[in-house]
Write an enzyme that holds these catalytic residues in place. Structure first.
Site, short mmCIF file in Angstrom:
data_model
loop_
_atom_site.label_atom_id
_atom_site.label_comp_id
_atom_site.label_asym_id
_atom_site.label_seq_id
_atom_site.Cartn_x
_atom_site.Cartn_y
_atom_site.Cartn_z
N LEU A 65 87.17 47.94 93.99
CA LEU A 65 88.07 49.08 93.88
C LEU A 65 87.32 50.37 93.57
O LEU A 65 86.18 50.35 93.11
CB LEU A 65 89.11 48.78 92.79
CG LEU A 65 90.00 47.58 93.12
CD1 LEU A 65 90.72 47.07 91.89
CD2 LEU A 65 90.98 47.93 94.22
N PRO A 66 87.99 51.52 93.81
CA PRO A 66 87.27 52.80 93.71
C PRO A 66 86.87 53.26 92.30
O PRO A 66 85.87 53.95 92.17
CB PRO A 66 88.25 53.82 94.31
CG PRO A 66 89.28 53.02 95.03
CD PRO A 66 89.33 51.68 94.40
N THR A 96 82.05 49.60 91.29
CA THR A 96 81.12 50.33 90.42
C THR A 96 81.94 51.15 89.44
O THR A 96 82.65 52.07 89.85
CB THR A 96 80.22 51.28 91.24
OG1 THR A 96 79.51 50.51 92.20
CG2 THR A 96 79.22 51.99 90.34
N LYS A 171 73.37 49.21 87.98
CA LYS A 171 73.88 49.84 89.21
C LYS A 171 73.88 51.37 89.10
O LYS A 171 73.51 52.09 90.04
CB LYS A 171 75.30 49.31 89.47
CG LYS A 171 76.10 50.05 90.50
CD LYS A 171 75.60 49.82 91.90
CE LYS A 171 76.33 50.71 92.87
NZ LYS A 171 75.79 50.71 94.20
N LYS A 246 81.27 60.17 91.47
CA LYS A 246 81.75 59.31 90.37
C LYS A 246 80.57 58.60 89.71
O LYS A 246 80.43 58.59 88.49
CB LYS A 246 82.73 58.27 90.94
CG LYS A 246 83.14 57.23 89.91
CD LYS A 246 83.73 55.99 90.56
CE LYS A 246 82.71 55.19 91.32
NZ LYS A 246 83.14 53.87 91.74
P1 NAD Z 1 87.08 52.43 99.72
O1 NAD Z 1 87.84 53.60 99.23
O2 NAD Z 1 86.70 52.33 101.15
O3 NAD Z 1 87.86 51.07 99.36
C1 NAD Z 1 88.62 50.88 98.18
C2 NAD Z 1 89.91 50.17 98.58
O4 NAD Z 1 90.64 49.88 97.40
C3 NAD Z 1 90.81 51.03 99.46
O5 NAD Z 1 91.06 50.34 100.66
C4 NAD Z 1 92.07 51.22 98.63
O6 NAD Z 1 93.26 51.22 99.40
C5 NAD Z 1 92.02 50.00 97.73
N1 NAD Z 1 92.79 50.15 96.49
C6 NAD Z 1 92.80 51.20 95.63
N2 NAD Z 1 93.61 50.93 94.59
C7 NAD Z 1 94.12 49.70 94.81
C8 NAD Z 1 95.02 48.87 94.09
N3 NAD Z 1 95.58 49.24 92.94
N4 NAD Z 1 95.33 47.65 94.62
C9 NAD Z 1 94.78 47.25 95.80
N5 NAD Z 1 93.92 48.00 96.52
C10 NAD Z 1 93.60 49.20 96.02
O7 NAD Z 1 85.79 52.34 98.79
P2 NAD Z 1 84.45 51.48 99.05
O8 NAD Z 1 83.44 52.35 99.70
O9 NAD Z 1 84.81 50.16 99.65
O10 NAD Z 1 83.96 51.32 97.53
C11 NAD Z 1 84.56 50.35 96.66
C12 NAD Z 1 83.68 50.23 95.43
O11 NAD Z 1 82.36 49.85 95.83
C13 NAD Z 1 83.52 51.54 94.65
O12 NAD Z 1 83.55 51.25 93.28
C14 NAD Z 1 82.16 52.06 95.11
O13 NAD Z 1 81.56 52.88 94.13
C15 NAD Z 1 81.40 50.77 95.32
N6 NAD Z 1 80.29 50.83 96.29
C16 NAD Z 1 80.45 51.43 97.50
C17 NAD Z 1 79.37 51.43 98.39
C18 NAD Z 1 79.49 52.08 99.75
O14 NAD Z 1 78.43 52.25 100.40
N7 NAD Z 1 80.68 52.42 100.21
C19 NAD Z 1 78.17 50.84 98.05
C20 NAD Z 1 78.06 50.21 96.81
C21 NAD Z 1 79.14 50.20 95.94
#
Ligand code: NAD
Length: 295
Positions: A65-66, A96, A171, A246
């Site tokens: 999740l975000p 994260t 991380k 963030k």
């Molecule tokens: P994203 O925004 O693409 O995905 C997050 C998903 O969570 C969305 O689809 C959203 O609809 C869903 N969501 C939000 N609240 C929700 C809830 N209450 N119930 C169900 N679903 C819910 O983000 P992402 O890029 O996939 O990143 C997710 C996590 O991974 C973050 O914490 C980010 O910091 C971490 N991260 C991302 C990357 C990257 O390259 N994108 C790399 C490493 C870590």
């Protein structure tokens, strides 16, 4: 093979859940976006009607999740998942978030007899798709050992960083460094181009020289130098500037608490914030290249 609930199938969670399906697990997915759920269902996952449904009758529950607030709301406040989970379900949160959020959830879960791990990842969307992520896990060793084979279906490196929150600290350190070398890479490429160099040639030279780094090698921020990275797709997909902001905020909060000097992290945060304020918040973080572009 395990029964797994997966909550949050965005840029990262979507391909991670697909890799669990490919490995033969029975996976149930939930996201606020029905469209994203459908994409994973088409790869063989089952659709959960709600977060509670995704967390019911599963051996492992994974969330991706975000933000920390969303994670706390899911487990403790709004959805109160901890009130619905079976004590045999192992919770692995891969988001994260601040170490404090992870520790708060872990303590509340422990009071209910539920075991949790914080397991943030590194490796980006490419790593999530290829199943080559690095998992940095905080929590009890016995839970780590139970989780490891499942995490290995989504990643090639799985580290036990220490107790609850330790995965998040590691991380945060990594992402602060990532922000710094991405900015440095973008700045160097612009300097070269401004002085008549071809960005692809300059990249090759720096890759064989002491400027070599992950951003340059696997995530070149200059459009067209590397196929299949966000810079060659108008900075779409990948890791959003908002999420990098963030993570830099989390790094600076941790630094304040530990009285650590992080001047490069602070500068990186200022630059990414400025960049985000110019309308790049939802673009990939390598779009920081645009901050250095001449008008
Ligand atoms: P994203 O925004 O693409 O995905 C997050 C998903 O969570 C969305 O689809 C959203 O609809 C869903 N969501 C939000 N609240 C929700 C809830 N209450 N119930 C169900 N679903 C819910 O983000 P992402 O890029 O996939 O990143 C997710 C996590 O991974 C973050 O914490 C980010 O910091 C971490 N991260 C991302 C990357 C990257 O390259 N994108 C790399 C490493 C870590």
């Amino acid at each position: 093979m395990a029964t797994i609930g997966f909550i949050g199938v965005g840029n990262m969670g979507g391909p991670m859940a697909c890799n669990l399906v490919k490995a033969g697990h029975q996976v149930k997915v939930f996201d606020l976006s029905a469209e994203l759920v459908q994409t994973v269902v088409e790869q063989g996952a089952a659709k959960a009607a709600s977060a509670i449904d995704a967390a019911t009758d599963v051996e492992v529950l994974i969330s991706m999740l975000p933000s920390g607030q969303i994670v706390e709301d899911l487990y403790l406040h709004e959805t109160r998942l901890l009130d619905h989970l079976d004590t045999r379900t192992l919770v692995i949160d891969c988001s994260t978030i601040a170490p404090e959020n992870a520790i708060t959830v872990a303590k509340a879960a422990r009071l209910k007899g539920i075991t949790t791990l914080d397991a943030p990842v590194s490796g980006g969307v490419g790593g999530a798709k290829a199943g080559t992520l690095t998992f940095i896990v905080g929590g009890e060793k016995s839970a780590f050992e139970k989780a490891e084979p499942i995490l290995r279906n989504m990643g090639k490196n799985v580290f036990h960083a220490g107790n609850h929150g330790a995965g998040q600290i590691a991380k945060i350190c990594n992402n602060m460094l990532l922000a710094v070398h991405m900015i440095g890479t973008a700045e160097a490429l612009q300097l070269g181009v401004d002085n008549g160099l071809d960005p692809a040639v300059l990249s090759q030279i720096m890759l064989q020289s002491s400027g070599r780094n992950w951003s340059l090698e696997l995530y070149n921020p200059w459009p067209g130098v590397m196929p299949s990275v966000p810079s060659s797709n108008d900075y779409n997909g990948g890791f959003q500037v908002n999420l990098m902001n963030k993570d830099l905020g989390l790094a600076l909060e941790a630094a304040t608490k530990s009285h650590s000097a992080t001047p490069m992290g602070a500068l990186a945060k200022a630059l990414f914030e400025l960049h985000g304020s110019k309308g790049f918040g939802k673009k990939d973080f390598s779009s920081i290249q645009k901050l250095f572009a001449k008008e």
